[in-house]
Enzyme design. Structure first.
Site, mmCIF file in Angstrom:
data_model
loop_
_atom_site.group_PDB
_atom_site.id
_atom_site.type_symbol
_atom_site.label_atom_id
_atom_site.label_comp_id
_atom_site.label_asym_id
_atom_site.label_seq_id
_atom_site.Cartn_x
_atom_site.Cartn_y
_atom_site.Cartn_z
ATOM 1 N N ASP A 155 19.210 47.255 -30.284
ATOM 2 C CA ASP A 155 18.502 46.019 -30.659
ATOM 3 C C ASP A 155 17.548 46.298 -31.822
ATOM 4 O O ASP A 155 16.461 45.742 -31.887
ATOM 5 C CB ASP A 155 17.745 45.469 -29.448
ATOM 6 C CG ASP A 155 17.409 43.985 -29.594
ATOM 7 O OD1 ASP A 155 18.052 43.307 -30.423
ATOM 8 O OD2 ASP A 155 16.498 43.517 -28.896
ATOM 9 N N PHE A 186 11.126 38.997 -21.234
ATOM 10 C CA PHE A 186 10.630 39.914 -20.215
ATOM 11 C C PHE A 186 9.262 39.511 -19.674
ATOM 12 O O PHE A 186 8.924 39.808 -18.546
ATOM 13 C CB PHE A 186 10.538 41.317 -20.820
ATOM 14 C CG PHE A 186 9.660 41.379 -22.057
ATOM 15 C CD1 PHE A 186 8.287 41.513 -21.939
ATOM 16 C CD2 PHE A 186 10.205 41.288 -23.330
ATOM 17 C CE1 PHE A 186 7.472 41.562 -23.062
ATOM 18 C CE2 PHE A 186 9.398 41.331 -24.464
ATOM 19 C CZ PHE A 186 8.026 41.455 -24.331
ATOM 20 N N VAL A 236 3.206 41.081 -23.795
ATOM 21 C CA VAL A 236 2.539 42.333 -24.157
ATOM 22 C C VAL A 236 1.089 41.979 -24.478
ATOM 23 O O VAL A 236 0.832 41.056 -25.254
ATOM 24 C CB VAL A 236 3.211 43.018 -25.374
ATOM 25 C CG1 VAL A 236 2.455 44.286 -25.761
ATOM 26 C CG2 VAL A 236 4.661 43.349 -25.075
ATOM 27 N N LEU A 251 -0.361 40.108 -27.389
ATOM 28 C CA LEU A 251 0.141 40.614 -28.677
ATOM 29 C C LEU A 251 1.509 40.038 -28.985
ATOM 30 O O LEU A 251 1.898 39.901 -30.134
ATOM 31 C CB LEU A 251 0.251 42.143 -28.622
ATOM 32 C CG LEU A 251 -1.046 42.937 -28.585
ATOM 33 C CD1 LEU A 251 -0.747 44.389 -28.250
ATOM 34 C CD2 LEU A 251 -1.765 42.840 -29.911
ATOM 35 N N GLY A 252 2.243 39.738 -27.927
ATOM 36 C CA GLY A 252 3.596 39.217 -28.115
ATOM 37 C C GLY A 252 4.189 38.809 -26.787
ATOM 38 O O GLY A 252 3.642 39.130 -25.733
ATOM 39 N N SER A 253 5.282 38.054 -26.858
ATOM 40 C CA SER A 253 5.958 37.683 -25.612
ATOM 41 C C SER A 253 7.446 37.536 -25.866
ATOM 42 O O SER A 253 7.895 37.403 -26.999
ATOM 43 C CB SER A 253 5.372 36.401 -25.049
ATOM 44 O OG SER A 253 5.528 35.352 -25.971
ATOM 45 N N GLY A 254 8.186 37.598 -24.780
ATOM 46 C CA GLY A 254 9.647 37.492 -24.881
ATOM 47 C C GLY A 254 10.208 37.122 -23.534
ATOM 48 O O GLY A 254 9.460 36.684 -22.650
ATOM 49 N N LYS A 313 2.865 46.120 -21.274
ATOM 50 C CA LYS A 313 4.014 45.224 -21.254
ATOM 51 C C LYS A 313 4.173 44.740 -19.821
ATOM 52 O O LYS A 313 4.525 45.520 -18.937
ATOM 53 C CB LYS A 313 5.264 45.965 -21.735
ATOM 54 C CG LYS A 313 6.495 45.089 -21.829
ATOM 55 C CD LYS A 313 7.709 45.902 -22.188
ATOM 56 C CE LYS A 313 8.964 45.086 -21.962
ATOM 57 N NZ LYS A 313 10.177 45.892 -22.002
#
Ligand code: PIT
Length: 187
Positions: free
Chosen positions: A138, A23, A26, A18-21, A41
């Protein structure tokens, strides 16, 4: 909350990203026992304190503590936490509506009543946190999500409490690097 040492894959089917960063990622999860959809996550944790890779376990513990204190309809809910040698997995509610930013960008216009409805929910979540002396640190369009953008009235969900902080009575704080984003306790 006790962290589980079981294998996430034994209990959940791991789905799409779904997403990444910084960390990690997800991903969607399907609970094998019930078929319920969640999000996971996946956080790469640091092997040792000298490593620059990954996130320290203590930082994840802090995020978990804050999320547990923040049970609110407009804040991403935490269900469970798993950990093994290499990573920690936060099992959280599935938020399938994407970012508020993209929702607004994809429309010709947003009506005043829609804007009021979004802002009201954002402020309700922020007010709830601030009543508990917790600051998100944030808050930005990427961290304001919609539960389900096809719903007639999508609900706001705040995510990413990785930089959040709970201020404690009697402790003094100073900002570092000229930005309040980096705070530290004064002795
Ligand atoms: C999604 C869908 C979903 C949850 C998330 C993203 C959560 C993202 C997230 C959560 C954190 C964090 C960073 C990112 O520190 O159901 O697209 O606690």
């Amino acid at each position: 909350m006790a962290f589980k040492h079981a294998n996430v894959e034994d209990l959940y089917e791991i789905g799409v990203v779904l997403g990444s960063g910084n960390f990690g990622q997800v991903r969607t999860l399907t609970e094998r026992a019930t078929g319920t959809q969640w999000a996971g996550k996946f956080i790469k944790t640091r092997k040792n304190s000298c490593s620059r890779l990954g996130i320290q376990r203590s930082a994840v513990e802090r995020e978990v503590d804050l999320l547990q204190a923040l049970q609110h309809p407009n804040i991403m809910a935490l269900k469970d936490v798993f950990e093994n040698r290499a990573e920690m997995v936060l099992i959280v509610e599935l938020i399938s509506g994407g970012e508020l930013f993209d929702f607004i960008a994809g429309k010709d216009n947003v009506s005043e009543s829609e804007a009021i409805e979004f802002l009201k929910q954002i402020l309700e979540a922020v007010g709830f946190m601030h009543n508990k002396q917790i600051a998100h640190f944030d808050l930005k369009p990427e961290n304001i999500m919609l539960s389900d953008k096809d719903a007639e009235h999508p609900n706001i969900k705040l995510i990413d409490f990785g930089l959040a902080h709970q201020f404690k009575q009697g402790e003094e704080y100073k900002s570092m690097c000229g930005t309040p984003q980096y705070i530290r306790k004064c002795k």
